[in-house]
Scaffold this active site. Structure first.
Site, mmCIF file in Angstrom:
data_model
loop_
_atom_site.group_PDB
_atom_site.id
_atom_site.type_symbol
_atom_site.label_atom_id
_atom_site.label_comp_id
_atom_site.label_asym_id
_atom_site.label_seq_id
_atom_site.Cartn_x
_atom_site.Cartn_y
_atom_site.Cartn_z
ATOM 1 N N LYS A 22 -5.516 38.478 -7.030
ATOM 2 C CA LYS A 22 -5.797 37.284 -6.385
ATOM 3 C C LYS A 22 -6.243 37.135 -4.939
ATOM 4 O O LYS A 22 -7.172 36.362 -4.570
ATOM 5 C CB LYS A 22 -4.166 36.549 -6.423
ATOM 6 N N ASN A 23 -5.716 37.902 -4.101
ATOM 7 C CA ASN A 23 -5.901 37.758 -2.929
ATOM 8 C C ASN A 23 -7.502 38.561 -2.407
ATOM 9 O O ASN A 23 -8.193 37.883 -1.465
ATOM 10 C CB ASN A 23 -4.842 38.484 -1.863
ATOM 11 N N ARG A 93 -4.021 27.913 0.269
ATOM 12 C CA ARG A 93 -4.269 28.303 1.789
ATOM 13 C C ARG A 93 -5.645 28.998 1.622
ATOM 14 O O ARG A 93 -6.343 28.809 2.675
ATOM 15 C CB ARG A 93 -3.280 29.751 1.653
ATOM 16 N N CYS A 117 1.639 28.194 0.128
ATOM 17 C CA CYS A 117 3.168 28.332 0.083
ATOM 18 C C CYS A 117 3.776 28.114 1.347
ATOM 19 O O CYS A 117 3.228 28.175 2.389
ATOM 20 C CB CYS A 117 3.261 29.891 -0.114
ATOM 21 N N ARG A 122 1.877 28.650 9.733
ATOM 22 C CA ARG A 122 0.750 29.311 9.314
ATOM 23 C C ARG A 122 -0.412 29.044 10.059
ATOM 24 O O ARG A 122 -1.517 28.437 9.610
ATOM 25 C CB ARG A 122 0.373 28.974 7.883
ATOM 26 N N ASP A 125 -5.348 29.958 14.510
ATOM 27 C CA ASP A 125 -6.089 30.184 15.618
ATOM 28 C C ASP A 125 -6.915 31.490 15.777
ATOM 29 O O ASP A 125 -8.005 31.449 16.356
ATOM 30 C CB ASP A 125 -4.931 30.322 16.840
ATOM 31 N N GLN A 126 -6.612 32.553 15.031
ATOM 32 C CA GLN A 126 -7.129 33.683 14.969
ATOM 33 C C GLN A 126 -8.656 33.611 14.424
ATOM 34 O O GLN A 126 -9.629 34.470 14.760
ATOM 35 C CB GLN A 126 -6.468 34.995 14.630
ATOM 36 N N ASP A 307 4.709 40.104 0.721
ATOM 37 C CA ASP A 307 4.806 39.380 -0.770
ATOM 38 C C ASP A 307 5.338 40.133 -1.813
ATOM 39 O O ASP A 307 5.632 39.457 -3.025
ATOM 40 C CB ASP A 307 3.083 39.293 -1.221
ATOM 41 N N ARG A 399 0.080 29.526 -9.924
ATOM 42 C CA ARG A 399 -0.992 29.897 -8.853
ATOM 43 C C ARG A 399 -1.388 31.288 -8.813
ATOM 44 O O ARG A 399 -2.748 31.612 -8.478
ATOM 45 C CB ARG A 399 -0.528 29.626 -7.634
HETATM 46 C C1 UD1 Z 1 -2.456 36.667 3.259
HETATM 47 C C2 UD1 Z 1 -2.082 36.509 1.722
HETATM 48 C C3 UD1 Z 1 -0.442 36.278 1.785
HETATM 49 C C4 UD1 Z 1 0.356 37.375 2.502
HETATM 50 C C5 UD1 Z 1 -0.175 37.516 3.959
HETATM 51 C C6 UD1 Z 1 0.530 38.808 4.778
HETATM 52 C C7 UD1 Z 1 -3.909 35.639 0.842
HETATM 53 C C8 UD1 Z 1 -4.669 34.335 0.317
HETATM 54 N N1 UD1 Z 1 -2.560 35.571 1.365
HETATM 55 O O1 UD1 Z 1 -2.194 35.455 3.929
HETATM 56 O O2 UD1 Z 1 -0.080 36.248 0.629
HETATM 57 O O3 UD1 Z 1 1.733 36.880 2.449
HETATM 58 O O4 UD1 Z 1 -1.707 37.745 3.989
HETATM 59 O O5 UD1 Z 1 0.229 40.000 3.839
HETATM 60 O O6 UD1 Z 1 -4.522 36.865 1.154
HETATM 61 N N2 UD1 Z 1 -1.344 34.493 12.273
HETATM 62 C C9 UD1 Z 1 -1.378 34.009 13.320
HETATM 63 N N3 UD1 Z 1 -2.705 33.312 13.686
HETATM 64 C C10 UD1 Z 1 -3.739 33.268 12.658
HETATM 65 C C11 UD1 Z 1 -3.675 33.995 11.225
HETATM 66 C C12 UD1 Z 1 -2.375 34.465 11.189
HETATM 67 O O7 UD1 Z 1 -0.618 33.978 14.261
HETATM 68 O O8 UD1 Z 1 -4.948 32.885 12.803
HETATM 69 C C13 UD1 Z 1 -0.151 35.088 11.853
HETATM 70 C C14 UD1 Z 1 0.583 34.470 10.785
HETATM 71 O O9 UD1 Z 1 1.559 33.284 11.497
HETATM 72 C C15 UD1 Z 1 1.609 35.499 10.146
HETATM 73 C C16 UD1 Z 1 0.963 36.724 10.338
HETATM 74 O O10 UD1 Z 1 -0.284 36.601 11.392
HETATM 75 O O11 UD1 Z 1 2.674 35.882 10.947
HETATM 76 C C17 UD1 Z 1 0.092 37.289 9.241
HETATM 77 O O12 UD1 Z 1 -0.976 36.328 8.639
HETATM 78 P P1 UD1 Z 1 -1.832 36.506 7.702
HETATM 79 O O13 UD1 Z 1 -1.994 38.115 7.590
HETATM 80 O O14 UD1 Z 1 -3.213 35.887 8.458
HETATM 81 O O15 UD1 Z 1 -1.717 35.705 6.415
HETATM 82 P P2 UD1 Z 1 -2.686 35.084 5.527
HETATM 83 O O16 UD1 Z 1 -3.970 35.636 5.470
HETATM 84 O O17 UD1 Z 1 -2.416 33.494 5.739
#
Ligand code: UD1
Length: 427
Positions: A22-23, A93, A117, A122, A125-126, A307, A399
């Protein structure tokens, strides 16, 4: 109200085939927008997040020609809009990947802030920082993200403050057609990051270092597909069936998976006394007693995947002894433990830590699926329980898991998907 009705207990045996990841698919589908032509994909999971993505792409002008539900050709020749509807993109997401992909192709992009979810805050910013470094201007207002570029994006040095899967993949998408060289540091190393880079490279992109801490992208003028691309197997679906096999004291061979991606999980299984045999692209899991307890700290790949945390909690809930789970990625990921307590589990969760004392038996109960992976954990708990478990909020599970009922039932489970239940949780 829709529900899964799980008749437990059962012992899972036999063979199950894993679907595409999925991811990976949720990034590769929007990545095809970088091609002004056709892309042929196979091993695409037929799950609701992907069907939502297809709907979004069709709304932008993409055309789909199906070879099977898991294989199709996307024609993006006539995509002429970079404004994705709020109704479609706010549902999940991974719609945030449209930002990077559309910004690579168009000058102005608009999507809604991503849904998905409920795991706590979530932020994106990055992602925004990466786009801005590449020369875009980004504005968040009225629930939407607006990104603009005047001329082509320009290669840049991007250092991510946190290891983020989404920000890494979005930066890759935006930088692929940028002018010059982009270096992204402190990136995520998950298998789906590597899969996205492999897919783009198969189209002619120049991305090096995916799977390490630093990725270097030399921008190319255009992308073109020459052969069909097959999406990697789903790491988390594999892990979910591994846990289900062990928790039901079963003997299951999981095929079409990549054992290397499962190492953090396999290591914990061996600690728990569960037999795991790897053979090429399959893994056999065998168990005939209660597992030993163990502890988990979630972290980015190759650490223990967040996950898989709820599913592993089922093993701890029925283990000999006490285990500890520390969740380091998502702040609100323990909501599901209240549901397990209803089934007789002994869990105390505070902040980022859960202490799980193994019990001899769990008992069927109506439970909520708080999110995708928590929902999968509820089904596994139902397979272990004495009696009937009703799992509500099934849409979360659908999903991310293809044919979940059929797959579990083929291993000897007794699960029904009931669509029209008028009584619901009120009873
Ligand atoms: C993806 C996966 C999700 C999984 C997660 C961590 C998808 C669609 N989803 O989510 O299932 O749980 O990776 O393996 O691939 N963060 C920031 N700023 C940002 C982005 C992230 O502070 O701009 C923080 C988040 O709050 C979190 C951490 O970074 O604590 C990791 O998030 P991230 O790896 O970005 O998760 P997702 O890509 O949303």
């Amino acid at each position: 109200m829709e529900k899964f009705v799980v008749h437990g207990p059962c012992r899972l045996t036999g063979e199950v085939k894993i679907s595409g990841a999925k991811n990976s698919a949720v990034a590769i589908l929007p990545a095809t927008l970088l091609v002004k032509g056709k892309c042929h994909l196979e091993n695409v999971p037929n799950i609701s997040d992907i069907r939502s993505y297809i709907e979004i792409l069709e709304s932008l002008g993409s055309k789909f020609e199906y070879i099977s539900p898991n294989e199709f050709i996307i024609d993006n020749t006539n995509v002429n809009s970079a404004i994705a509807s709020y109704e479609l993109t706010s549902k999940f997401r991974a719609s945030y990947y449209l930002l990077g992909a559309l910004l690579g192709r168009f000058n102005e992009v608009q999507i809604s802030l991503p849904g998905g979810c409920n795991l706590g805050a979530r932020p994106i910013d990055q992602h925004i920082k990466a786009f801005e470094k590449l020369g875009a201007t980004v504005e968040v207002k009225n629930g939407n993200v607006y990104a603009k570029k005047k001329d082509a994006l320009k290669g840049a040095h991007i250092f991510l403050d946190v290891v983020s899967v989404g920000a890494t993949m979005n930066a890759i998408l935006a930088a692929t057609l940028a002018e010059g060289t982009t270096i992204i540091e402190n990136v995520a190393k998950e298998p789906h990051v590597v899969d996205l880079a492999n897919f783009l490279n198969s189209l002619g992109a120049n991305i090096k270092g995916a799977g390490t801490d630093t990725i270097k992208i030399t921008g190319v003028k255009e992308l073109k597909q020459v052969s069909c691309y097959s999406i990697i197997p789903d790491q988390i679906e594999t892990g979910t069936f591994m846990v289900a096999a062990a928790a039901t004291k079963g003997d299951v061979t999981i095929t079409n998976c990549i054992p290397k991606h499962m190492e953090p999980i396999t290591a914990k299984f061996r600690e728990a006394g569960i037999e795991v045999y790897e053979n090429g692209s399959s893994i056999r899991v065998k168990m005939d007693k209660r597992p030993n307890s163990f502890s988990i700290k979630t972290s980015p790949y190759p650490g223990f995947p967040t996950d898989m945390q709820p599913q592993m909690c089922i093993l701890l809930a029925i283990a000999n002894g006490t285990g500890i789970i520390v969740e380091n990625i998502w702040e609100s990921r323990f909501q599901y433990t209240d549901e397990l307590v209803k089934m007789g589990a002994d869990i105390s969760a505070h902040g980022t830590t859960a202490i799980v004392k193994g019990v001899d038996k769990l008992y069927g109960s109506p439970v909520q699926s708080h999110d995708l992976r928590a929902g999968a954990a509820m089904i596994i708990a139902g397979l272990v329980c004495e009696g009937v478990t009703e799992v509500y909020n099934t849409h979360h599970i659908l999903r991310g898991y293809e044919n979940i009922v059929e797959k579990f039932n083929s291993l000897g489970a007794n699960i029904e998907y009931v669509k029209d239940d008028t009584e619901g949780l009120a009873k």
